[in-house]
Design a protein around this motif. Structure first.
Motif, mmCIF file in Angstrom:
data_model
loop_
_atom_site.group_PDB
_atom_site.id
_atom_site.type_symbol
_atom_site.label_atom_id
_atom_site.label_comp_id
_atom_site.label_asym_id
_atom_site.label_seq_id
_atom_site.Cartn_x
_atom_site.Cartn_y
_atom_site.Cartn_z
ATOM 1 N N GLY A 193 -17.715 -3.521 12.023
ATOM 2 C CA GLY A 193 -17.007 -4.378 11.085
ATOM 3 C C GLY A 193 -16.942 -3.686 9.737
ATOM 4 N N VAL A 194 -15.752 -3.684 9.118
ATOM 5 C CA VAL A 194 -15.591 -2.934 7.867
ATOM 6 C C VAL A 194 -15.093 -3.797 6.709
ATOM 7 C CG1 VAL A 194 -15.285 -0.715 9.015
ATOM 8 C CG2 VAL A 194 -13.283 -2.156 8.579
ATOM 9 N N GLY A 195 -15.091 -5.117 6.871
ATOM 10 C CA GLY A 195 -14.776 -6.012 5.763
ATOM 11 C C GLY A 195 -13.468 -5.696 5.072
ATOM 12 N N GLY A 196 -13.541 -5.468 3.752
ATOM 13 C CA GLY A 196 -12.337 -5.220 2.963
ATOM 14 C C GLY A 196 -11.931 -3.760 2.860
ATOM 15 N N SER A 197 -12.490 -2.901 3.726
ATOM 16 C CA SER A 197 -12.202 -1.460 3.624
ATOM 17 C C SER A 197 -10.722 -1.137 3.783
ATOM 18 C CB SER A 197 -13.003 -0.687 4.679
ATOM 19 O OG SER A 197 -14.384 -0.769 4.419
ATOM 20 N N PHE A 198 -10.034 -1.854 4.671
ATOM 21 C CA PHE A 198 -8.610 -1.563 4.884
ATOM 22 C C PHE A 198 -7.799 -1.872 3.628
ATOM 23 C CE2 PHE A 198 -8.920 -2.402 9.760
ATOM 24 C CZ PHE A 198 -9.686 -1.257 9.900
ATOM 25 N N ASP A 199 -8.194 -2.907 2.895
ATOM 26 C CA ASP A 199 -7.493 -3.239 1.651
ATOM 27 C C ASP A 199 -7.594 -2.086 0.653
ATOM 28 O OD1 ASP A 199 -6.700 -5.717 2.548
ATOM 29 O OD2 ASP A 199 -8.339 -6.812 1.591
ATOM 30 N N ILE A 200 -8.771 -1.456 0.606
ATOM 31 C CA ILE A 200 -8.981 -0.340 -0.313
ATOM 32 C C ILE A 200 -8.234 0.903 0.164
ATOM 33 C CG2 ILE A 200 -10.700 1.219 -1.325
ATOM 34 C CD1 ILE A 200 -12.726 -1.101 -1.088
ATOM 35 N N ILE A 201 -8.348 1.205 1.446
ATOM 36 C CA ILE A 201 -7.686 2.399 1.994
ATOM 37 C C ILE A 201 -6.171 2.309 1.833
ATOM 38 C CG2 ILE A 201 -7.205 3.694 4.117
ATOM 39 C CD1 ILE A 201 -10.078 2.831 5.025
ATOM 40 N N SER A 202 -5.623 1.121 2.046
ATOM 41 C CA SER A 202 -4.168 0.934 1.969
ATOM 42 C C SER A 202 -3.650 0.923 0.536
ATOM 43 C CB SER A 202 -3.772 -0.386 2.643
ATOM 44 O OG SER A 202 -4.244 -1.496 1.893
ATOM 45 N N GLY A 203 -4.564 0.775 -0.428
ATOM 46 C CA GLY A 203 -4.157 0.726 -1.825
ATOM 47 C C GLY A 203 -3.939 -0.684 -2.344
ATOM 48 N N LYS A 204 -4.180 -1.673 -1.492
ATOM 49 C CA LYS A 204 -3.991 -3.066 -1.918
ATOM 50 C C LYS A 204 -5.006 -3.451 -2.987
ATOM 51 C CE LYS A 204 -4.009 -7.862 -0.288
ATOM 52 N NZ LYS A 204 -4.236 -8.777 0.868
ATOM 53 N N SER A 205 -6.220 -2.967 -2.847
ATOM 54 C CA SER A 205 -7.258 -3.244 -3.844
ATOM 55 C C SER A 205 -8.017 -1.957 -4.144
ATOM 56 C CB SER A 205 -8.220 -4.325 -3.347
ATOM 57 O OG SER A 205 -8.879 -3.916 -2.163
ATOM 58 N N LYS A 206 -8.864 -2.001 -5.172
ATOM 59 C CA LYS A 206 -9.607 -0.822 -5.583
ATOM 60 C C LYS A 206 -11.094 -0.999 -5.320
ATOM 61 C CE LYS A 206 -6.458 0.608 -9.299
ATOM 62 N NZ LYS A 206 -6.357 0.910 -10.757
ATOM 63 N N ARG A 207 -11.743 0.122 -4.994
ATOM 64 C CA ARG A 207 -13.188 0.097 -4.861
ATOM 65 C C ARG A 207 -13.790 0.104 -6.259
ATOM 66 N NH1 ARG A 207 -17.171 4.341 -1.577
ATOM 67 N NH2 ARG A 207 -18.905 2.864 -1.346
#
Length: 254
Positions: A193-207
């Motif tokens: 399980g990777v939680g919000g990682s896809f949002d960060i990878i896709s550029g939708k959100s920032k780490r």
């Protein structure tokens, strides 16, 4: 696939949940062996909020205790282990572990399936990861908007793609139980399980910026950006208080 016996994992129990004491390098090496083994391995990247959820929910606790590997993804867990005298090597962040596995996967041509988030985010994530790691094969992806009535369809899609790694990004109270319930039928060696990682990878959100990461305050950055997380974040001080109050029993075997 050759049958390889994976090594045993040194752990420390935090309120009955067995956290790995391995550092990132050893964790990746262990999971490299897990892929070769052909046996199902569920990886949970756990934090204090998940620990507190497990203490309140016996079914969630059962999922946690049944996982093949639980890594300390959360500064609070690292602190608790150290505070109680049985330290872990370091924090093993799920986002970083995902990338480390893909780097190793380039050497072997591992196949990767991505499951979760929105159709737009998952498509962009797949595209970016394939460009970043051309040596791996993004063999399939699907958004996370499906109910129990579609589980069989999703499982069949994953089995047909025959991945070595499955990364699942769904709600925290769903992704671990879903993997746990289906890990023996998915036919995948390593599932995480990777939680919000896809949002960060896709550029939708920032780490969180490096400064927040070094201060072990990524949770504060997320809270500042998403004030609606405040209620959920209450579990962090509750966890800390529970550890200090019950120090002698925190790392006892259940």
């Amino acid at each position: 696939m050759e049958q390889v016996q994976t090594q045993s994992v040194p752990t420390v129990p935090i309120f009955g949940i067995p956290f790995s004491r391995m550092d990132m390098k050893d964790t990746v090496a262990y999971l490299e062996g897990a892929v070769r083994s052909g046996q199902a391995h569920q990886v949970i990247t756990a934090n204090p909020i998940m620990v507190m959820t497990a203490l309140d929910n016996p079914e969630y606790m059962k999922v946690m205790q049944s996982a093949e590997l639980i890594v300390p993804d959360g500064a609070g867990v690292v602190w608790a282990a150290n505070y109680c005298g049985t330290p872990v090597a370091e924090r093993v962040a799920g986002f970083d572990l995902l990338h480390e596995l893909l780097r190793v996967g380039e050497t072997y041509g591992w196949r990767v399936f991505l499951l979760g988030s929105t159709p737009e985010v998952i498509q962009e994530t797949a595209s970016r990861l394939q460009k970043q790691y051309p040596g791996v094969v993004i063999c399939g992806y699907r958004d996370g908007f499906f109910g129990a009535d579609q589980d069989e369809e999703v499982i069949a899609q994953i089995r047909e793609a025959a991945p070595d790694l499955l990364f699942v990004a769904r709600a925290a109270d769903n992704q671990e139980p879903w993997i746990g319930a289906h890990k023996q039928t998915l036919g995948v060696s390593v599932m995480m399980g990777v939680g919000g990682s896809f949002d960060i990878i896709s550029g939708k959100s920032k780490r969180a910026p490096v400064a927040f990461q070094k201060m072990r305050a990524e949770w504060l950055y997320r809270l500042l950006r998403e004030p609606t997380r405040a209620k959920r974040m209450l579990a962090l001080p509750q966890f800390a208080m529970k550890v200090m109050r019950e120090k002698e029993n925190v790392t006892k075997q259940v």
